[in-house]
Design a protein around this motif. Structure first.
Motif, mmCIF file in Angstrom:
data_model
loop_
_atom_site.group_PDB
_atom_site.id
_atom_site.type_symbol
_atom_site.label_atom_id
_atom_site.label_comp_id
_atom_site.label_asym_id
_atom_site.label_seq_id
_atom_site.Cartn_x
_atom_site.Cartn_y
_atom_site.Cartn_z
ATOM 1 N N ASN A 9 6.158 10.191 7.316
ATOM 2 C CA ASN A 9 6.505 10.900 6.080
ATOM 3 C C ASN A 9 6.453 9.984 4.863
ATOM 4 N N TYR A 10 5.469 9.086 4.837
ATOM 5 C CA TYR A 10 5.373 8.128 3.737
ATOM 6 C C TYR A 10 4.829 8.773 2.470
ATOM 7 N N LYS A 11 5.492 8.465 1.359
ATOM 8 C CA LYS A 11 5.014 8.867 0.051
ATOM 9 C C LYS A 11 5.413 7.788 -0.942
ATOM 10 N N PRO A 12 4.461 7.210 -1.671
ATOM 11 C CA PRO A 12 4.801 6.143 -2.614
ATOM 12 C C PRO A 12 5.833 6.598 -3.642
ATOM 13 N N ILE A 13 6.820 5.765 -3.892
ATOM 14 C CA ILE A 13 7.841 6.081 -4.886
ATOM 15 C C ILE A 13 7.272 5.960 -6.290
ATOM 16 N N LEU A 14 6.366 5.002 -6.477
ATOM 17 C CA LEU A 14 5.782 4.749 -7.795
ATOM 18 C C LEU A 14 4.299 5.102 -7.798
ATOM 19 N N ASP A 15 3.803 5.609 -8.935
ATOM 20 C CA ASP A 15 2.367 5.849 -9.059
ATOM 21 C C ASP A 15 1.673 4.528 -9.393
ATOM 22 N N LEU A 16 0.361 4.555 -9.571
ATOM 23 C CA LEU A 16 -0.413 3.340 -9.759
ATOM 24 C C LEU A 16 0.007 2.573 -11.009
ATOM 25 N N GLN A 17 0.215 3.290 -12.114
ATOM 26 C CA GLN A 17 0.604 2.609 -13.348
ATOM 27 C C GLN A 17 2.000 1.994 -13.230
ATOM 28 N N GLN A 18 2.926 2.726 -12.650
ATOM 29 C CA GLN A 18 4.267 2.183 -12.453
ATOM 30 C C GLN A 18 4.236 0.968 -11.517
ATOM 31 N N THR A 19 3.367 1.051 -10.510
ATOM 32 C CA THR A 19 3.231 -0.061 -9.574
ATOM 33 C C THR A 19 2.777 -1.326 -10.293
ATOM 34 N N GLU A 20 1.759 -1.193 -11.156
ATOM 35 C CA GLU A 20 1.272 -2.360 -11.888
ATOM 36 C C GLU A 20 2.350 -2.935 -12.807
ATOM 37 N N MET A 21 3.124 -2.052 -13.424
ATOM 38 C CA MET A 21 4.238 -2.518 -14.259
ATOM 39 C C MET A 21 5.269 -3.257 -13.412
ATOM 40 N N GLY A 22 5.551 -2.703 -12.245
ATOM 41 C CA GLY A 22 6.520 -3.334 -11.356
ATOM 42 C C GLY A 22 6.059 -4.696 -10.878
ATOM 43 N N ILE A 23 4.779 -4.811 -10.533
ATOM 44 C CA ILE A 23 4.233 -6.093 -10.082
ATOM 45 C C ILE A 23 4.429 -7.158 -11.154
ATOM 46 N N LYS A 24 4.112 -6.818 -12.400
ATOM 47 C CA LYS A 24 4.255 -7.808 -13.477
ATOM 48 C C LYS A 24 5.706 -8.226 -13.670
ATOM 49 N N ARG A 25 6.619 -7.258 -13.655
ATOM 50 C CA ARG A 25 8.040 -7.580 -13.827
ATOM 51 C C ARG A 25 8.540 -8.489 -12.711
ATOM 52 N N ILE A 26 8.165 -8.160 -11.493
ATOM 53 C CA ILE A 26 8.613 -8.950 -10.344
ATOM 54 C C ILE A 26 8.092 -10.381 -10.439
ATOM 55 N N LYS A 27 6.793 -10.527 -10.701
ATOM 56 C CA LYS A 27 6.213 -11.863 -10.740
ATOM 57 C C LYS A 27 6.792 -12.703 -11.878
ATOM 58 N N ASP A 28 6.941 -12.116 -13.047
ATOM 59 C CA ASP A 28 7.499 -12.857 -14.185
ATOM 60 C C ASP A 28 8.932 -13.297 -13.901
ATOM 61 N N PHE A 29 9.740 -12.368 -13.420
ATOM 62 C CA PHE A 29 11.164 -12.643 -13.222
ATOM 63 C C PHE A 29 11.390 -13.611 -12.068
ATOM 64 N N PHE A 30 10.702 -13.385 -10.941
ATOM 65 C CA PHE A 30 10.981 -14.215 -9.774
ATOM 66 C C PHE A 30 10.571 -15.664 -9.995
ATOM 67 N N ALA A 337 -5.689 5.107 5.804
ATOM 68 C CA ALA A 337 -4.577 4.803 4.904
ATOM 69 C C ALA A 337 -4.438 5.887 3.838
ATOM 70 N N GLU A 338 -5.565 6.349 3.321
ATOM 71 C CA GLU A 338 -5.546 7.419 2.312
ATOM 72 C C GLU A 338 -4.900 8.673 2.898
ATOM 73 N N MET A 339 -5.272 9.036 4.116
ATOM 74 C CA MET A 339 -4.719 10.211 4.766
ATOM 75 C C MET A 339 -3.228 10.041 5.060
ATOM 76 N N ALA A 340 -2.786 8.802 5.252
ATOM 77 C CA ALA A 340 -1.370 8.534 5.550
ATOM 78 C C ALA A 340 -0.539 8.345 4.289
ATOM 79 N N GLY A 341 -1.143 8.592 3.115
ATOM 80 C CA GLY A 341 -0.405 8.495 1.845
ATOM 81 C C GLY A 341 -0.393 7.116 1.255
ATOM 82 N N MET A 342 -1.251 6.217 1.766
ATOM 83 C CA MET A 342 -1.310 4.843 1.267
ATOM 84 C C MET A 342 -2.664 4.568 0.637
ATOM 85 N N PRO A 343 -2.899 4.993 -0.583
ATOM 86 C CA PRO A 343 -4.205 4.738 -1.229
ATOM 87 C C PRO A 343 -4.377 3.259 -1.518
#
Length: 345
Positions: A9-30, A337-343
Motif C-alpha cells: 500500500n505504498y504511496k509517496p507522501i511528497l510529490d516530485l517538487q516537494q521531494t526536491e525541496m526536501g532533499i535540499k533542506r536535508i542536505k543543507d541542514f545536516f 517500481a512505477e506499478m508499485a507507486g515508486m516512480p
C-alpha cells in the motif's frame, strides 16, 4: 542480480517538487550540523584517482573500479573512486589539520558491480569525513562518543523534516543502541547477518553494530571491510575485536534495516600490518598510501561516510533510492517500481 522490494500500500507522501525541496533542506541542514558537531571544514574531493597507488577504497576486495586512460599522461589509467576512506587521511596530513579538527566533503562515486535494488544504485553520494585524533583515544569509548554526536545531528534533521512536512512523523529514538557483531550473532545464532540486522534494528529503531570485518565465532565476518583503513582487529575491554562499525536504523517503509553510515578508528602501523597479513595482502606495503602510513607521515584519525541519498530516502519516507537520485535501472525494475507507486527519477 537486481531485486525490488514492493512496500504494501505504498504511496509517496511528497510529490516530485516537494521531494526536491526536501532533499535540499536535508542536505543543507545536516552537513552544517555535522560540521559543527565534529569541527569539520569542507574541502573539495576528487572523482577519480590514479590506479596503482593504493588510494582508492577496495570495499570488500572484489568490486571492480571504473577505469579510463589519460591521453596527456601516456594513457596512464585513472579509476573512479569507490569512497575516499584513504584519500581523506592523506589530505589531513597535507593540509596539516590539527588534533580535534577534521574535514568533510561531498563524495560522488560509481560502483558498477552493485546489485541494484531499493537501496543500491550505480551512483553513490555520501558525506565523507575524517578527523585527527590522538593515539590515546584509540578505544571504544571514543568511537561511541563520535557516533553519538553524528546520531544527534540525524535526530535534529528528522525534526526539521517534520517541521517542513508535518505528515512525516519522526520515528528515530532519542538515543542510539550499541551492540557488538559477536553479541548480535550470539543473540540470533540461526539468522544470517542481514536478518540479524533486521531484528536488532526493528527492536531498537537505531543501532550501531561494532566490529565489522573481523571473523566472528562462526568463522565469518559480519560484513566485509578492506584491511587498510578501519581497525577491525584490536580487542576492546570486553574482549571483542574491532574499533569500527555501521550505523543502522529501522526503515518503516521497507520494513527492514537501513545502513546510513559506516565509520571507524583508522589503522595505525601495527594494525595495518596485522590486517594485511590476515588477508594475505602484505604486498600493499609498497603502495603510495601504505608507505606514507608506515613512514609515520599520516596522523591518527577516525572517519567514515554517511549516505546522502539514503538519508534523504529515510527522512522523506521513500520506498526506492531512485525516487531521490536520477539513475540507470533495468527496464523491468523501472516498470515494476512505477506499478508499485515508486516512480524512479
Amino acid at each position: 542480480m537486481s531485486y525490488l522490494i514492493k512496500p504494501k500500500n505504498y504511496k509517496p507522501i511528497l510529490d516530485l517538487q516537494q521531494t526536491e525541496m526536501g532533499i535540499k533542506r536535508i542536505k543543507d541542514f545536516f552537513q552544517q550540523n555535522l560540521s559543527s558537531e565534529l569541527r569539520l571544514r569542507r574541502i573539495t574531493a576528487p572523482l577519480f584517482v590514479l590506479q596503482g597507488m593504493g588510494i582508492n577504497d577496495d570495499l570488500n576486495g572484489v568490486e571492480r573500479a571504473v577505469t579510463f586512460p589519460i591521453k596527456d599522461m601516456g594513457d596512464e589509467r585513472a579509476e573512479i573512486v569507490h569512497s575516499l576512506a584513504k584519500w581523506k587521511r592523506l589530505t589531513l596530513a597535507d593540509y596539516n589539520i590539527k588534533e580535534g579538527f577534521g574535514i568533510y566533503t561531498d563524495m560522488n562515486a560509481i560502483r558498477a558491480d552493485e546489485e541494484l535494488g531499493n537501496l543500491h544504485s550505480l551512483y553513490v553520494d555520501q558525506w565523507d569525513w575524517e578527523m585527527v585524533m590522538s593515539p590515546e583515544k584509540r578505544n571504544l569509548d571514543f568511537l561511541k562518543k563520535i557516533v553519538k554526536r553524528i546520531y544527534a545531528a540525524m535526530v535534529r534533521t528528522e525534526y526539521l523534516v517534520y517541521e517542513a512536512f508535518p505528515a512525516i512523523t519522526p520515528v528515530l529514538p532519542c538515543d542510539i543502541t550499541f551492540i557488538h557483531s559477536e553479541e548480535l550473532l550470539q543473540r540470533y545464532p540461526n539468522l544470517s547477518d542481514k536478518e540479524r540486522e533486521n531484528e536488532i534494528a526493528k527492536e531498537y529503531g537505531a543501532v550501531f553494530i561494532i566490529g565489522i570485518g573481523g571473523k566472528l565465532s562462526n568463522g565469518e565476518p559480519h560484513d566485509g571491510r578492506a584491511p587498510d583503513y578501519d581497525d577491525w582487529t584490536t580487542p576492546s575491554e570486553n574482549g571483542y575485536q574491532g574499533l569500527n562499525g555501521d550505523l543502522i536504523v529501522w526503515n518503516p517503509v521497507l520494513e527492514k534495516a537501513l545502513e546510513l553510515s559506516s565509520m571507524g578508528i583508522r589503522v595505525d602501523k601495527e594494525v595495518l600490518m596485522r590486517q594485511l597479513k590476515l588477508v594475505g595482502q602484505e604486498s600493499r606495503t609498497e603502495l603510495f598510501f601504505h608507505k606514507r602510513l608506515l613512514n609515520g607521515e599520516l596522523p591518527q584519525s577516525i572517519g567514515g561516510g554517511i549516505g546522502q541519498s539514503r538519508l534523504c530516502m529515510f527522512y522523506l519516507r521513500k520506498g526506492h533510492i531512485g525516487e531521490i537520485q536520477a539513475g540507470i535501472w533495468p527496464s523491468g525494475m523501472r516498470q515494476e517500481a512505477e506499478m508499485a507507486g515508486m516512480p524512479l527519477i
